[in-house]
Write a protein that holds these residues in place. Structure first.
Motif, PDB file in Angstrom:
ATOM      1  N   ARG A 217       0.832  -1.213   0.000  1.00 36.40           N
ATOM      2  CA  ARG A 217       0.000   0.000   0.000  1.00 36.40           C
ATOM      3  C   ARG A 217       0.867   1.263   0.000  1.00 36.40           C
ATOM      4  N   GLU A 218       1.904   1.259   0.828  1.00 35.47           N
ATOM      5  CA  GLU A 218       2.778   2.440   0.896  1.00 35.47           C
ATOM      6  C   GLU A 218       3.488   2.674  -0.423  1.00 35.47           C
ATOM      7  N   LEU A 219       4.012   1.606  -1.008  1.00 30.80           N
ATOM      8  CA  LEU A 219       4.708   1.757  -2.291  1.00 30.80           C
ATOM      9  C   LEU A 219       3.755   2.258  -3.370  1.00 30.80           C
ATOM     10  N   ALA A 220       2.546   1.706  -3.407  1.00 28.47           N
ATOM     11  CA  ALA A 220       1.573   2.121  -4.415  1.00 28.47           C
ATOM     12  C   ALA A 220       1.231   3.601  -4.270  1.00 28.47           C
ATOM     13  N   ALA A 221       1.156   4.068  -3.035  1.00 28.62           N
ATOM     14  CA  ALA A 221       0.835   5.475  -2.801  1.00 28.62           C
ATOM     15  C   ALA A 221       1.953   6.396  -3.280  1.00 28.62           C
ATOM     16  N   ARG A 222       3.164   5.891  -3.294  1.00 27.26           N
ATOM     17  CA  ARG A 222       4.320   6.706  -3.711  1.00 27.26           C
ATOM     18  C   ARG A 222       4.686   6.489  -5.177  1.00 27.26           C
ATOM     19  N   LEU A 223       3.943   5.637  -5.857  1.00 25.56           N
ATOM     20  CA  LEU A 223       4.263   5.278  -7.228  1.00 25.56           C
ATOM     21  C   LEU A 223       3.857   6.395  -8.184  1.00 25.56           C
ATOM     22  N   GLY A 224       4.754   6.759  -9.086  1.00 31.11           N
ATOM     23  CA  GLY A 224       4.426   7.756 -10.097  1.00 31.11           C
ATOM     24  C   GLY A 224       3.456   7.203 -11.130  1.00 31.11           C
ATOM     25  N   ASP A 225       2.792   8.113 -11.856  1.00 31.71           N
ATOM     26  CA  ASP A 225       1.819   7.689 -12.860  1.00 31.71           C
ATOM     27  C   ASP A 225       2.471   6.952 -14.026  1.00 31.71           C
ATOM     28  N   ASP A 226       3.764   7.104 -14.153  1.00 32.50           N
ATOM     29  CA  ASP A 226       4.472   6.461 -15.263  1.00 32.50           C
ATOM     30  C   ASP A 226       5.007   5.084 -14.889  1.00 32.50           C
ATOM     31  N   CYS A 227       4.643   4.574 -13.716  1.00 31.78           N
ATOM     32  CA  CYS A 227       5.165   3.295 -13.237  1.00 31.78           C
ATOM     33  C   CYS A 227       4.024   2.375 -12.804  1.00 31.78           C
ATOM     34  N   VAL A 228       4.327   1.083 -12.771  1.00 29.59           N
ATOM     35  CA  VAL A 228       3.404   0.094 -12.248  1.00 29.59           C
ATOM     36  C   VAL A 228       4.196  -0.864 -11.373  1.00 29.59           C
ATOM     37  N   LEU A 229       3.569  -1.313 -10.300  1.00 30.49           N
ATOM     38  CA  LEU A 229       4.205  -2.234  -9.369  1.00 30.49           C
ATOM     39  C   LEU A 229       3.718  -3.649  -9.697  1.00 30.49           C
ATOM     40  N   ALA A 230       4.653  -4.539 -10.023  1.00 32.24           N
ATOM     41  CA  ALA A 230       4.317  -5.913 -10.399  1.00 32.24           C
ATOM     42  C   ALA A 230       4.773  -6.866  -9.295  1.00 32.24           C
ATOM     43  N   LEU A 231       3.832  -7.597  -8.712  1.00 34.11           N
ATOM     44  CA  LEU A 231       4.122  -8.473  -7.579  1.00 34.11           C
ATOM     45  C   LEU A 231       4.205  -9.928  -8.026  1.00 34.11           C
ATOM     46  N   THR A 232       5.183 -10.649  -7.474  1.00 35.76           N
ATOM     47  CA  THR A 232       5.179 -12.108  -7.545  1.00 35.76           C
ATOM     48  C   THR A 232       5.101 -12.625  -6.109  1.00 35.76           C
ATOM     49  N   ILE A 233       4.450 -13.756  -5.948  1.00 33.52           N
ATOM     50  CA  ILE A 233       4.086 -14.242  -4.618  1.00 33.52           C
ATOM     51  C   ILE A 233       4.913 -15.465  -4.261  1.00 33.52           C
ATOM     52  N   HIS A 234       5.445 -15.465  -3.040  1.00 33.57           N
ATOM     53  CA  HIS A 234       6.191 -16.623  -2.537  1.00 33.57           C
ATOM     54  C   HIS A 234       5.260 -17.838  -2.507  1.00 33.57           C
ATOM     55  N   PRO A 235       5.764 -19.023  -2.908  1.00 39.51           N
ATOM     56  CA  PRO A 235       4.895 -20.216  -2.918  1.00 39.51           C
ATOM     57  C   PRO A 235       4.197 -20.489  -1.586  1.00 39.51           C
ATOM     58  N   ALA A 236       4.898 -20.271  -0.472  1.00 41.43           N
ATOM     59  CA  ALA A 236       4.266 -20.508   0.835  1.00 41.43           C
ATOM     60  C   ALA A 236       3.130 -19.526   1.087  1.00 41.43           C
ATOM     61  N   GLN A 237       3.255 -18.312   0.565  1.00 37.25           N
ATOM     62  CA  GLN A 237       2.206 -17.310   0.760  1.00 37.25           C
ATOM     63  C   GLN A 237       0.933 -17.719   0.032  1.00 37.25           C
ATOM     64  N   ARG A 238       1.093 -18.374  -1.102  1.00 34.92           N
ATOM     65  CA  ARG A 238      -0.075 -18.776  -1.885  1.00 34.92           C
ATOM     66  C   ARG A 238      -0.938 -19.802  -1.151  1.00 34.92           C
TER      67      ARG A 238
END
Length: 394
Positions: A217-238
Motif C-alpha cells: 500500500r505504501e509503495l503504491a501510494a508513492r508510485l508515479g503515474d508512469d510506473c506500475v508495481l508488479a508483484l510475484t508471490i512466494h509459494p508458501a504465501q499462496r
C-alpha cells in the motif's frame, strides 16, 4: 571440546536433512548439547521426535519448555533463562538456527548461524552456510587480490556468457511477457518479489516492512503515474488463503499480481524484463544482479557496494526516469557467486564433512584452501544455471 546446537526455529525438514547429519558428524568426536523448544508454529521438536533424537550417541538434549518458549523464535521474554542454560553448558562453539541474533551473540565461546546458501538460478541442493550476525548481508565479501578475483570469475564465466547471449533477445521476450500478463508496455515496471510473511517465517522480524499488505500500500501510494508495481508471490504465501485475499484486494491499475509460471515461479521472467526491482532480505536479489536491473533495497542488513542499491523508493523512480540508473556490476556479481560457492556454501550431508571443517568455518570464515573443493562440488550446478538462464522469459 563442547558443542552446542541452539535451535529455536528449526523445522522438521531442517532437523532431518541438515541438523541431524551435523550432530552425528560432531558427536563422533566431541560432547554435543542441543537446546531446542517444544513444537510451535512449525518449529521446535515434538514429543514423537524426541525418542529417536535422544538416542543419538554423545548428545545431551535440553528442552526449553517454559510457558513463554514461543518468544525464543524472535525476542526471548526472558533471555536470562536462555543464557543460564547455555552458560551452564559452557560451549566452545555454538551453531544456531535462530532468527534472534542478539541472544546467541551473548553465548560463551564462538557462535555461527546456520543459514540457507542456495540462491537462484542455482539448483537447490540444500546447501547451507555459517554466518555471523549479519545473516542477511547481501553480496558482501572480503578484499580479494587480483589473482583470486580472476580465478573466481573464471569459474562462473558460463553465467556471464549466458547472460550476454540472453540479453540479445530481451525486447521480444519483454513484449511476449507483457502480452501474456497484461503488464502495460507504456509504463516502467517495478518488480517486487514478496516474501512469505506468515507467522512461521520468524526471520521477517528483521524487516523494516515485515507485513506485505501495508508495504505494498505504501509503495503504491508513492508510485508515479508512469510506473506500475508488479508483484510475484512466494509459494508458501499462496497457501495462505486469507493473506492471498488481502493481497488480491490490492490489485488495481497501479498494482498487478503475476500468476505463477509453469515452473511455479514468475519472478525470474519478471526480473529479466522489468525496469527496476525492490528487495528486502530475499535471495531474489541475485536476479537483478545477473540481469543488470536497478534495485531499491529495504533492509537493516548490509548491501555490497557492487549492488549499487538505492535506499529510497523515490530515488529509484527518479533514476529510472533519467534513463541512467545505477545497476549492479555483473563482473562483481560473478566474483561474489564464485566466492560464495567456493568459500561459504557446503552440504551437511557431505560424507567427507568432518568436525574440523565445521570448526574451521567459524575460526576462518575466509579460507582459500577450501575453494577448489567448493567449486568442484558446484561446477555442475553452475553449468545447469547457465543453461536455464536461456529459457527465462524468452
Amino acid at each position: 571440546m563442547r558443542l552446542l546446537f541452539y535451535l529455536p526455529v528449526v523445522t522438521d525438514g531442517w532437523m532431518s536433512a541438515i541438523i541431524r547429519p551435523l550432530i552425528e558428524t560432531a558427536a563422533r568426536s566431541v560432547d554435543v548439547h542441543v537446546v531446542v523448544p517444544p513444537r510451535w508454529a512449525g518449529t521446535g521438536v515434538g514429543e514423537a521426535d524426541l525418542a529417536s533424537l535422544r538416542a543419538l550417541p554423545g548428545t545431551t538434549w535440553h528442552i526449553f519448555d517454559s510457558p513463554d518458549h514461543p518468544s525464543l523464535r524472535t525476542t526471548p521474554s526472558d533471555p536470562g533463562a536462555v543464557l543460564r542454560i547455555v552458560r551452564a553448558i559452557d560451549p566452545d562453539y555454538s551453531f544456531c538456527r535462530s532468527a534472534d541474533v542478539v541472544t546467541p551473540c551473548r553465548f560463551p565461546g564462538k557462535v555461527g548461524f546456520l543459514m540457507e546458501a542456495d540462491f537462484p538460478p542455482l539448483p537447490s541442493r540444500g546447501r547451507i552456510r555459517l554466518s555471523g550476525a549479519g545473516i542477511f548481508d547481501h553480496g558482501v565479501m572480503p578484499w580479494l587480490d587480483e589473482g583470486q578475483r580472476d580465478w573466481l570469475a573464471g569459474q562462473t564465466r558460463p553465467l556471464l556468457e549466458a547472460v550476454r547471449s540472453m540479453r540479445r533477445g530481451d525486447a521480444a521476450g519483454r513484449a511476449r511477457l507483457f502480452d501474456q500478463t497484461g503488464l502495460p508496455a507504456d509504463r516502467r515496471v517495478i518488480a517486487l518479489p514478496l516474501e512469505h510473511d506468515g507467522e512461521d517465517n520468524f526471520y521477517m522480524m528483521h524487516s523494516p516492512a515485515p507485513v506485505n499488505e501495508p508495504f505494498v500500500r505504501e509503495l503504491a501510494a508513492r508510485l508515479g503515474d508512469d510506473c506500475v508495481l508488479a508483484l510475484t508471490i512466494h509459494p508458501a504465501q499462496r497457501q495462505d488463503r486469507a493473506a492471498m485475499a488481502r493481497l488480491e484486494g490490492l490489485a488495481c491499475d497501479r498494482v498487478r499480481i503475476l500468476a505463477p509460471a509453469d515452473d511455479g515461479d514468475a519472478t525470474p521472467a519478471l526480473a529479466r524484463h522489468c525496469d527496476g526491482m525492490i528487495v528486502r532480505d530475499s535471495k531474489s536479489f541475485v536476479w537483478p544482479a545477473l540481469f543488470g536491473k536497478p534495485v531499491f533495497r529495504l533492509s537493516r542488513f548490509a548491501s555490497a557496494p557492487w549492488l549499487n542499491v538505492y535506499s529510497d523508493f523515490d530515488a529509484l523512480q527518479t533514476a529510472l526516469r533519467s534513463g541512467r540508473p545505477n545497476v549492479p556490476d555483473i563482473e562483481e556479481a560473478l566474483v561474489w557467486i564464485g566466492f560464495h560457492l567456493a568459500n561459504n556454501a557446503f552440504l551437511a550431508t557431505d560424507p567427507d564433512l568432518a568436525l574440523a571443517d565445521l570448526i574451521d568455518r567459524v575460526e576462518r570464515p575466509f579460507h582459500p584452501a577450501r575453494w577448489d573443493l567448493g567449486l568442484e562440488q558446484s561446477r555442475a550446478d553452475l553449468l545447469a544455471a547457465a543453461a536455464s538462464l536461456h529459457s527465462i522469459g524468452a
